[in-house]
Write an enzyme that holds these catalytic residues in place. Structure first.
Site, PDB file in Angstrom:
ATOM      1  N   PHE A  83       0.863  -1.181   0.000  1.00 45.86           N
ATOM      2  CA  PHE A  83       0.000   0.000   0.000  1.00 45.86           C
ATOM      3  C   PHE A  83       0.904   1.237   0.000  1.00 45.86           C
ATOM      4  CE2 PHE A  83      -3.023   3.014   1.935  1.00 45.86           C
ATOM      5  CZ  PHE A  83      -4.127   2.773   1.147  1.00 45.86           C
ATOM      6  N   ARG A 115     -12.948  -4.638  -6.975  1.00 46.08           N
ATOM      7  CA  ARG A 115     -12.636  -5.287  -5.707  1.00 46.08           C
ATOM      8  C   ARG A 115     -13.938  -5.532  -4.952  1.00 46.08           C
ATOM      9  NH1 ARG A 115      -8.610  -2.578  -1.420  1.00 46.08           N
ATOM     10  NH2 ARG A 115     -10.450  -1.294  -1.221  1.00 46.08           N
ATOM     11  N   ASP A 168       1.970  -5.246   7.848  1.00 49.13           N
ATOM     12  CA  ASP A 168       0.771  -4.405   7.822  1.00 49.13           C
ATOM     13  C   ASP A 168      -0.433  -5.335   7.651  1.00 49.13           C
ATOM     14  OD1 ASP A 168      -1.392  -2.770   7.121  1.00 49.13           O
ATOM     15  OD2 ASP A 168      -0.118  -1.329   6.058  1.00 49.13           O
ATOM     16  N   TYR A 175     -11.000   0.175  10.829  1.00 43.10           N
ATOM     17  CA  TYR A 175     -12.232   0.613  10.153  1.00 43.10           C
ATOM     18  C   TYR A 175     -12.605  -0.266   8.963  1.00 43.10           C
ATOM     19  CZ  TYR A 175      -8.677   3.068   7.362  1.00 43.10           C
ATOM     20  OH  TYR A 175      -7.573   3.369   6.626  1.00 43.10           O
ATOM     21  N   LYS A 176     -11.763  -1.239   8.638  1.00 38.96           N
ATOM     22  CA  LYS A 176     -12.089  -2.136   7.516  1.00 38.96           C
ATOM     23  C   LYS A 176     -12.916  -3.311   8.061  1.00 38.96           C
ATOM     24  CE  LYS A 176      -8.304  -0.290   4.826  1.00 38.96           C
ATOM     25  NZ  LYS A 176      -6.886  -0.350   4.468  1.00 38.96           N
TER      26      LYS A 176
END
Ligand SMILES: *Cc1c(COP(=O)(O)O)cnc(C)c1O
Length: 405
Positions: free
Chosen positions: A127, A372, A198, A223-224
């Site tokens: 990322f 996605r 990560d 938050y995912k």
């Protein structure tokens, strides 16, 4: 659609021992939510906890909340609640700041544990924020060499005695490829370097065993898949065997051994507390606390098995529409090498995502050509996956997405 019918899916839902968990969430009608890997939906408990934090803790409690509502301890107590989800001990996790900031903190802490080493190894598929933060840490710590290589194979191949740490994202945010954490960590340790992972697309999505894999540091979002709310505070992990020697760079008063001594000289608190910096977002903590309560009584093995079954169903339903070079699976086909989203490659991916949204299916687009679709087994049903696949298949069949956006 192939052999699987919608009523097969409805039967699987009726027999699903985890099916009741869906009621724990506010899910707007008419939406099939396949973007919980970007922002999880609102858990009802989170809404209730936020109301209490506002009305009772802040409204009535005022400054007393820091002690009486345990605001001061939340980074540590929430870290302990999160620890079982990542295979960590309760004193090894702190909830604080953002994943980006925590990446910087652990990167510099790792460099300070290996002061004689001049190189860092990371993955070009990482990322971007990870690459930016590592690059800045490398520059600040004396223009270290950053080896940006391709995938876990590249990382292992770039290891030598000059490497201070490796940093990889465990589940690739584009393709959902799941990297072999134990093997890469072991290879990293064999050259005397430290391993940073990560977990943004892993936590709440796949089984994690940081201590069993001997991981040194980890960071991740809440938050995912954890559904902690927009901008919810992130977490960081440091193996307890490292705690006494650690020195992280963002030394604020919340990480001081005696914050209310108001001393001019910094002295780090013991354990994970030393990674705290300044005053944290208490209202966001309340939302996260409510969302973590949902996880507390969930059989994780059963949940992750359901997640794999949902992903497999999605792939099986769209596979007949695949055309090599035009519409393909961008994720690994082997479910054991995949995280919990499914990435599909299509040259008109952007317009496909928009057209899906018009049909109530929310996924997302990632450059350059990826659709996605996030599979969160806490609240998704087999019929949701079937309906989403049906929408996708009919879009492809009618040529709605013939031209790239
Ligand atoms: C989502 C994500 C982040 C986000 O970082 P923030 O600081 O929370 O914005 C970081 N790393 C990975 C791999 C991600 O997927």
């Amino acid at each position: 659609m192939l052999g699987v019918t919608r009523s097969d899916c409805a039967a699987r839902d009726a027999a699903d021992p985890l099916g009741h968990l869906r009621d724990q969430f506010h899910l707007p009608p008419g939406v099939i939510y396949l973007d919980g890997n970007s922002l999880g939906p609102l858990p009802r408990r989170a809404a209730a906890r936020v109301r209490d934090a506002l009305q009772l803790e802040w409204g009535d409690g005022l400054i007393r909340g820091w002690v009486e509502a345990n605001w001061w301890d939340k980074p540590v107590t929430l870290g302990a609640r999160l620890a079982p989800l990542i295979g960590a001990g309760p004193g090894e996790v702190l909830v604080a700041d953002s994943t980006s900031i925590n990446t910087f903190k652990v990167a510099v802490a790792a460099l300070r544990l290996r002061p004689d080493r001049r190189a860092i190894v990371t993955d070009r598929n990482n990322f971007p924020t990870d690459l930016y933060m590592i690059g800045s840490a490398a520059e600040l710590c004396g223009q270290l060499e950053v080896r940006v290589v391709d995938g876990p194979e590249g990382v292992v191949g770039a290891l030598d005695g000059s490497v201070a740490f490796t940093e990889l994202t465990h589940v690739d945010y584009r393709t959902a490829r799941l990297y072999p954490m134990a093997e890469v960590t072991q290879a990293t340790h064999e050259v005397g370097a430290l391993a940073i992972w990560d977990l943004a697309h892993s936590v709440g999505a796949v089984p994690l065993a940081l201590d069993a894999c001997d991981v040194d540091f980890a960071v991740g979002c809440t938050y995912k898949y954890l559904n902690g709310g927009p901008g919810a505070p992130a977490f960081l992990f440091a193996a307890s065997r490292l705690h006494d020697a650690l020195r992280q760079p963002l030394v604020g008063w919340h990480g001081h051994a005696r914050p209310f001594g108001f001393e001019p000289a910094y002295e780090a608190a013991a354990g994970m507390r030393q990674f705290a910096c300044g005053s944290p977002p208490i209202v966001s903590f309340a939302a996260l606390e409510g969302s973590l309560e949902v996880w507390e009584h969930v059989d994780l093995d059963a949940l992750f098995a359901k997640g794999r079954a949902l992903s497999e169903l999605l792939i099986e339903c769209v596979e007949p529409s695949f055309v090599p070079g035009e519409f393909e699976l961008a994720s690994p086909r082997d479910p054991l090498q995949r995280g919990s989203h499914v990435a599909l490659r299509h040259r008109a991916a952007r317009s496909l995502v928009v057209a899906l949204e018009e049909r109530g299916v929310l996924g997302d687009f990632r450059e350059p050509d990826i659709v996605r679709l996030g599979i969160a087994p806490l609240y998704l049903r087999f019929v949701d996956i079937w309906d989403a696949a049906d929408a996708l298949r009919s879009l492809l069949a009618t040529g709605v997405v013939d031209s790239p956006a």
